[in-house]
Scaffold this motif. Structure first.
Motif, short mmCIF file in Angstrom:
data_model
loop_
_atom_site.label_atom_id
_atom_site.label_comp_id
_atom_site.label_asym_id
_atom_site.label_seq_id
_atom_site.Cartn_x
_atom_site.Cartn_y
_atom_site.Cartn_z
N ASP A 125 0.72 -1.15 0.06
CA ASP A 125 -0.03 0.07 -0.03
C ASP A 125 0.88 1.45 -0.10
O ASP A 125 1.96 1.44 0.39
N GLY A 126 0.41 2.33 -0.57
CA GLY A 126 0.93 3.76 -0.68
C GLY A 126 1.78 3.97 -2.01
O GLY A 126 2.28 4.90 -2.04
N ARG B 70 0.20 7.44 -3.20
CA ARG B 70 0.79 8.44 -2.23
C ARG B 70 2.05 8.75 -2.64
O ARG B 70 2.61 9.87 -2.66
N ARG C 105 -11.42 1.72 -9.11
CA ARG C 105 -10.65 2.77 -9.29
C ARG C 105 -10.65 3.11 -10.78
O ARG C 105 -11.33 2.34 -11.71
MG MG Z 1 -4.11 2.22 -0.92
#
Ligand code: MG
Ligand code: IPE
Ligand code: IPE
Length: 244
Positions: A24-25, A28, A75
């Motif tokens: 995850d990430g 970002r 998404r």
């Molecule tokens: Mg995520």
């Protein structure tokens, strides 16, 4: 950590046998750099390669990674397409290198929801994996923990209706209907990216996993970060509901 070639009957207990990671990430990470989210996924897939080899080298036996959830279809289409393209590339690569590298890859998830090309690649990796012994990487693709349990319940019910199973169901029998049949439960679950939730990952299998959360975004995750997670794991007192 020290690299080692682990042979059956001789393993370092300080290393978790099974590590599960929620990648995850990526988005970002890209945003911080003014890049499109898709660049984060490309960087994240490189991190995955590095970490998989590292796990193999330090004697982890199973690595399960959450690459695409049953909820990730929400998404934008372009982002989903990029992720699928990266997975396609990774599967092609795995087909060519799995045997050479001693990495057995399995896909966990509802493969029927993937493109015909990805389905064919998944079938091919499965065939090759059948011939390999040793370190196993499970890639969770179109995977949802609840979906896995419901699909398992359906298959069990079909077996009962067909007389292939009796109505007596134990936990161990049920676990054989999950994608993770024959794989021990994760010892350590790692979630980079700062969130502290499971997001529908391995709901059944993580009953007694040790959780480790870090703010490091997945593309920045390194073998040193994995060592930190393993060090934290070693300091835990696993009681499984008993007393020590
Ligand atoms: Mg995520
Ligand atoms: C994880 O990174 C990759 C997938 C879920 C496919 P994200 O895309 O979720 O990255 P963030 O959480 O938005 O930063
Ligand atoms: C979990 O990450 C799914 C994968 C890593 C494949 P998400 O980014 O989709 O999870 P949420 O939306 O933050 O819960």
């Amino acid at each position: 950590m020290e690299k080692r070639n682990v042979t059956a009957g001789e393993r370092d207990d300080r290393v978790p046998r099974h590590i599960a990671i929620i990648l995850d990430g990526n988005g970002r990470w890209a945003k911080k750099r003014g890049l499109p989210r898709t660049a984060g996924h490309a960087a994240g897939s490189e991190t995955f390669r590095k970490i998989a080899y590292y796990c193999r080298d330090i004697g982890v036996e199973y690595l399960t990674i959450y690459a695409f959830s049953t909820e990730n279809w929400k998404r934008p289409e372009g982002e989903v397409k990029t992720i699928m393209r990266l997975l396609d590339k990774y599967l092609h690569e795995a087909i060519d290198t799995m045997e050479r590298d001693g990495m057995k890859m399995r896909i966990f998830g509802d493969v029927s929801g993937l493109s015909p090309e990805l389905q064919a690649l998944a079938a091919r990796t499965d065939e090759i994996a059948d011939r390999i012994d040793g370190f196993q990487v499970n890639v969770c693709l179109n995977y949802g923990g609840r979906d896995e349990i419901v699909q398992a319940a359906r298959r069990y019910a079909a077996d009962v209706a067909a007389g292939r199973a009796d109505g007596e169901l134990s936990e161990a029998q049920f676990a054989r209907y999950l994608y993770s049949a024959n794989v021990p439960d994760p010892d350590l679950l790692i979630r980079p990216g700062g969130e502290q939730r499971l997001s529908n990952f391995l709901l059944w299998q993580c009953a007694y996993a040790e959780f480790y959360f870090t703010d490091v975004l997945w593309p920045d995750f390194t073998p040193e970060e994995l060592d930190k997670a393993i060090a934290a794991f070693r300091s835990r007192d696993r009681r499984y509901g008993g007393v020590k």
